[in-house]
Every structure is written in C-alpha cells, then in structure tokens.
Design a protein around this motif. Structure first.
Motif, PDB file in Angstrom:
ATOM      1  N   ALA A 115       0.819  -1.214   0.000  1.00 12.78           N
ATOM      2  CA  ALA A 115       0.000   0.000   0.000  1.00 12.78           C
ATOM      3  C   ALA A 115       0.854   1.267   0.000  1.00 12.78           C
ATOM      4  CB  ALA A 115      -0.938   0.004   1.206  1.00 12.78           C
ATOM      5  N   GLU A 116       2.128   1.150   0.322  1.00 11.01           N
ATOM      6  CA  GLU A 116       2.998   2.331   0.405  1.00 11.01           C
ATOM      7  C   GLU A 116       4.098   2.339  -0.651  1.00 11.01           C
ATOM      8  OE1 GLU A 116       2.398   2.693   5.152  1.00 11.01           O
ATOM      9  OE2 GLU A 116       3.992   3.840   4.238  1.00 11.01           O
ATOM     10  N   LEU A 117       4.012   1.416  -1.603  1.00 13.59           N
ATOM     11  CA  LEU A 117       5.053   1.329  -2.629  1.00 13.59           C
ATOM     12  C   LEU A 117       5.162   2.609  -3.444  1.00 13.59           C
ATOM     13  CD1 LEU A 117       7.231  -0.390  -3.899  1.00 13.59           C
ATOM     14  CD2 LEU A 117       5.485  -1.374  -5.405  1.00 13.59           C
ATOM     15  N   ASP A 118       4.046   3.199  -3.845  1.00 14.05           N
ATOM     16  CA  ASP A 118       4.099   4.446  -4.617  1.00 14.05           C
ATOM     17  C   ASP A 118       4.735   5.569  -3.801  1.00 14.05           C
ATOM     18  OD1 ASP A 118       3.007   3.283  -6.875  1.00 14.05           O
ATOM     19  OD2 ASP A 118       0.957   3.949  -6.419  1.00 14.05           O
ATOM     20  N   PHE A 120       6.952   5.193  -1.415  1.00 16.40           N
ATOM     21  CA  PHE A 120       8.386   4.880  -1.371  1.00 16.40           C
ATOM     22  C   PHE A 120       9.060   5.297  -2.674  1.00 16.40           C
ATOM     23  CE2 PHE A 120      11.854   1.893  -2.307  1.00 16.40           C
ATOM     24  CZ  PHE A 120      12.708   2.197  -1.256  1.00 16.40           C
ATOM     25  N   ARG A 121       8.441   4.987  -3.785  1.00 18.82           N
ATOM     26  CA  ARG A 121       9.034   5.299  -5.095  1.00 18.82           C
ATOM     27  C   ARG A 121       9.003   6.794  -5.409  1.00 18.82           C
ATOM     28  NH1 ARG A 121       7.000   0.018  -8.326  1.00 18.82           N
ATOM     29  NH2 ARG A 121       8.902  -1.191  -8.014  1.00 18.82           N
ATOM     30  N   SER A 122       8.254   7.576  -4.645  1.00 17.73           N
ATOM     31  CA  SER A 122       8.214   9.026  -4.881  1.00 17.73           C
ATOM     32  C   SER A 122       9.373   9.756  -4.198  1.00 17.73           C
ATOM     33  CB  SER A 122       6.886   9.608  -4.404  1.00 17.73           C
ATOM     34  OG  SER A 122       6.840   9.654  -2.983  1.00 17.73           O
ATOM     35  N   VAL A 123      10.147   9.078  -3.387  1.00 11.24           N
ATOM     36  CA  VAL A 123      11.250   9.708  -2.659  1.00 11.24           C
ATOM     37  C   VAL A 123      12.493   9.703  -3.554  1.00 11.24           C
ATOM     38  CG1 VAL A 123      12.674   9.647  -0.579  1.00 11.24           C
ATOM     39  CG2 VAL A 123      10.263   8.946  -0.471  1.00 11.24           C
ATOM     40  N   ALA A 124      12.800  10.854  -4.137  1.00 13.97           N
ATOM     41  CA  ALA A 124      13.898  10.956  -5.098  1.00 13.97           C
ATOM     42  C   ALA A 124      15.237  10.514  -4.513  1.00 13.97           C
ATOM     43  CB  ALA A 124      13.997  12.391  -5.622  1.00 13.97           C
ATOM     44  N   ARG A 125      15.489  10.832  -3.267  1.00 13.61           N
ATOM     45  CA  ARG A 125      16.768  10.480  -2.629  1.00 13.61           C
ATOM     46  C   ARG A 125      17.023   8.973  -2.660  1.00 13.61           C
ATOM     47  NH1 ARG A 125      18.650   9.380   2.861  1.00 13.61           N
ATOM     48  NH2 ARG A 125      20.699  10.350   3.141  1.00 13.61           N
ATOM     49  N   LEU A 126      15.956   8.185  -2.695  1.00 16.37           N
ATOM     50  CA  LEU A 126      16.083   6.733  -2.667  1.00 16.37           C
ATOM     51  C   LEU A 126      15.885   6.104  -4.046  1.00 16.37           C
ATOM     52  CD1 LEU A 126      14.102   6.065   0.634  1.00 16.37           C
ATOM     53  CD2 LEU A 126      16.573   6.340   0.340  1.00 16.37           C
ATOM     54  N   SER A 127      16.019   6.891  -5.115  1.00 22.66           N
ATOM     55  CA  SER A 127      15.705   6.414  -6.464  1.00 22.66           C
ATOM     56  C   SER A 127      16.502   5.176  -6.859  1.00 22.66           C
ATOM     57  CB  SER A 127      15.914   7.528  -7.489  1.00 22.66           C
ATOM     58  OG  SER A 127      17.267   7.923  -7.523  1.00 22.66           O
ATOM     59  N   ARG A 128      17.710   5.018  -6.355  1.00 17.39           N
ATOM     60  CA  ARG A 128      18.484   3.834  -6.743  1.00 17.39           C
ATOM     61  C   ARG A 128      17.889   2.542  -6.188  1.00 17.39           C
ATOM     62  NH1 ARG A 128      23.295   6.422  -3.835  1.00 17.39           N
ATOM     63  NH2 ARG A 128      23.338   5.544  -1.747  1.00 17.39           N
ATOM     64  N   PHE A 129      16.930   2.642  -5.294  1.00 17.66           N
ATOM     65  CA  PHE A 129      16.258   1.461  -4.750  1.00 17.66           C
ATOM     66  C   PHE A 129      14.855   1.253  -5.340  1.00 17.66           C
ATOM     67  CE2 PHE A 129      19.238   2.871  -1.496  1.00 17.66           C
ATOM     68  CZ  PHE A 129      19.939   1.705  -1.255  1.00 17.66           C
ATOM     69  N   HIS A 130      14.384   2.178  -6.146  1.00 13.37           N
ATOM     70  CA  HIS A 130      13.000   2.130  -6.616  1.00 13.37           C
ATOM     71  C   HIS A 130      12.695   0.953  -7.523  1.00 13.37           C
ATOM     72  CE1 HIS A 130      12.323   6.704  -5.841  1.00 13.37           C
ATOM     73  NE2 HIS A 130      12.478   6.003  -4.741  1.00 13.37           N
ATOM     74  N   ASP A 131      13.563   0.634  -8.425  1.00 11.38           N
ATOM     75  CA  ASP A 131      13.279  -0.422  -9.394  1.00 11.38           C
ATOM     76  C   ASP A 131      14.198  -1.622  -9.231  1.00 11.38           C
ATOM     77  OD1 ASP A 131      11.140   0.892 -10.727  1.00 11.38           O
ATOM     78  OD2 ASP A 131      12.607   2.225 -11.626  1.00 11.38           O
ATOM     79  N   GLU A 132      14.734  -1.753  -8.064  1.00  9.42           N
ATOM     80  CA  GLU A 132      15.615  -2.884  -7.796  1.00  9.42           C
ATOM     81  C   GLU A 132      14.869  -4.192  -8.019  1.00  9.42           C
ATOM     82  OE1 GLU A 132      18.830  -3.119  -6.184  1.00  9.42           O
ATOM     83  OE2 GLU A 132      19.187  -0.993  -6.414  1.00  9.42           O
ATOM     84  N   ARG A 133      15.549  -5.160  -8.583  1.00 11.61           N
ATOM     85  CA  ARG A 133      14.904  -6.466  -8.733  1.00 11.61           C
ATOM     86  C   ARG A 133      14.731  -7.144  -7.381  1.00 11.61           C
ATOM     87  NH1 ARG A 133      20.200  -8.405 -11.333  1.00 11.61           N
ATOM     88  NH2 ARG A 133      21.262  -9.280  -9.545  1.00 11.61           N
ATOM     89  N   ASN A 134      15.394  -6.583  -6.359  1.00 12.13           N
ATOM     90  CA  ASN A 134      15.288  -7.146  -5.006  1.00 12.13           C
ATOM     91  C   ASN A 134      14.225  -6.446  -4.165  1.00 12.13           C
ATOM     92  OD1 ASN A 134      17.400  -8.913  -5.614  1.00 12.13           O
ATOM     93  ND2 ASN A 134      18.908  -7.372  -5.056  1.00 12.13           N
TER      94      ASN A 134
END
Length: 141
Positions: A115-118, A120-134
């Motif tokens: 429910a909070e994935l969007d 999480f993905r909106s936080v630019a500082r953490l962009s390197r974790f947004h599309d991780e296969r993990n």
C-alpha cells in the motif's frame, strides 16, 4: 536473537491539547522526546533489519543508526534484508548514509508494504532502490 537500536531522537513541543498527561510521559525541557528505533533480527547467518531510521534526511539528532549498530557489534555487511513497517522518512532514509554510500552494501531484499510502494518510489533520494529487482512488497493482511 533480536536487538532494538536507536537511530536518534527528536524533541517536539508538548501540545496543551495532548491526550497524554505529563505524569504519564516525561517531558524534557517542556518537550516530548520521540525516539526512532530499528530492530535487528539475527538468525545466525544474516541479519534482517526492521526500519532504517532517517539518516541525515530529517533532524540533526537523527541518523545515529550506523553508530548504534556498531555499538551492538552488528556489522552492516551482514544485513541482507530490510523490511519497512511503513514509509515515513524516519523509517526509510537510512538506506543511504549521510555520506551518500549505501547503508547496507550487501542488501539483497527490500520489503515495502504494498500500500505504500508508490510513496516509497516518490522519494527521489532513494531512487536507486526504486526499481531494484530485489524490491519486494508486503501485503498488510
């Protein structure tokens, strides 16, 4: 074995309309002191960390999780899984240390509430974790 470590604390002015009375909650210089904690679960092989604190993304008295883990003799390279209880900034920003390096260099699984994935993905500082296969999602049920 599990361990609770503090990532720091903040002080907030106590509201006159607060529902918790001062005898129940100690005030420090007239303010509420709120701590931010992370929990480490050690299965003897690797460590799962529940929440990561805020690093340097919020308040100057925060971002102490790396020191707290060191004091508890928890090596960050043993942390393979991080699970977030929710995606408020004081729970997720510790993925990145204040110096910009990954907080957990051996991270292989990141669990985010579905429910909070969007958010999480909106936080630019953490962009390197947004599309991780993990990146995995958790259902709230």
């Amino acid at each position: 074995m599990s361990t609770c470590r503090s990532g720091g604390c903040i002080s907030r002015e106590a509201s006159p309309s607060a529902t918790i009375s001062p005898p129940q909650v100690p005030l420090f210089d007239g303010a509420l002191r709120l701590s931010v904690n992370a929990f480490a679960i050690d299965d003897g092989h690797e460590i799962t960390l529940i929440d990561t604190g805020s690093s340097n993304a919020w308040h100057p008295t925060m971002g102490l999780l790396p020191q707290a883990l060191s004091e508890a003799r928890i090596a960050v390279d043993r942390i393979r899984t991080v699970a977030f209880t929710h995606t408020h900034l004081d729970h997720i920003h510790g993925l990145i240390r204040a110096d910009g390096r990954d907080g957990f260099p051996q991270l292989s699984r990141l669990l985010v509430p579905r429910a909070e994935l969007d958010m999480f993905r909106s936080v630019a500082r953490l962009s390197r974790f947004h599309d991780e296969r993990n990146l995995w999602t958790l259902d709230s049920s």
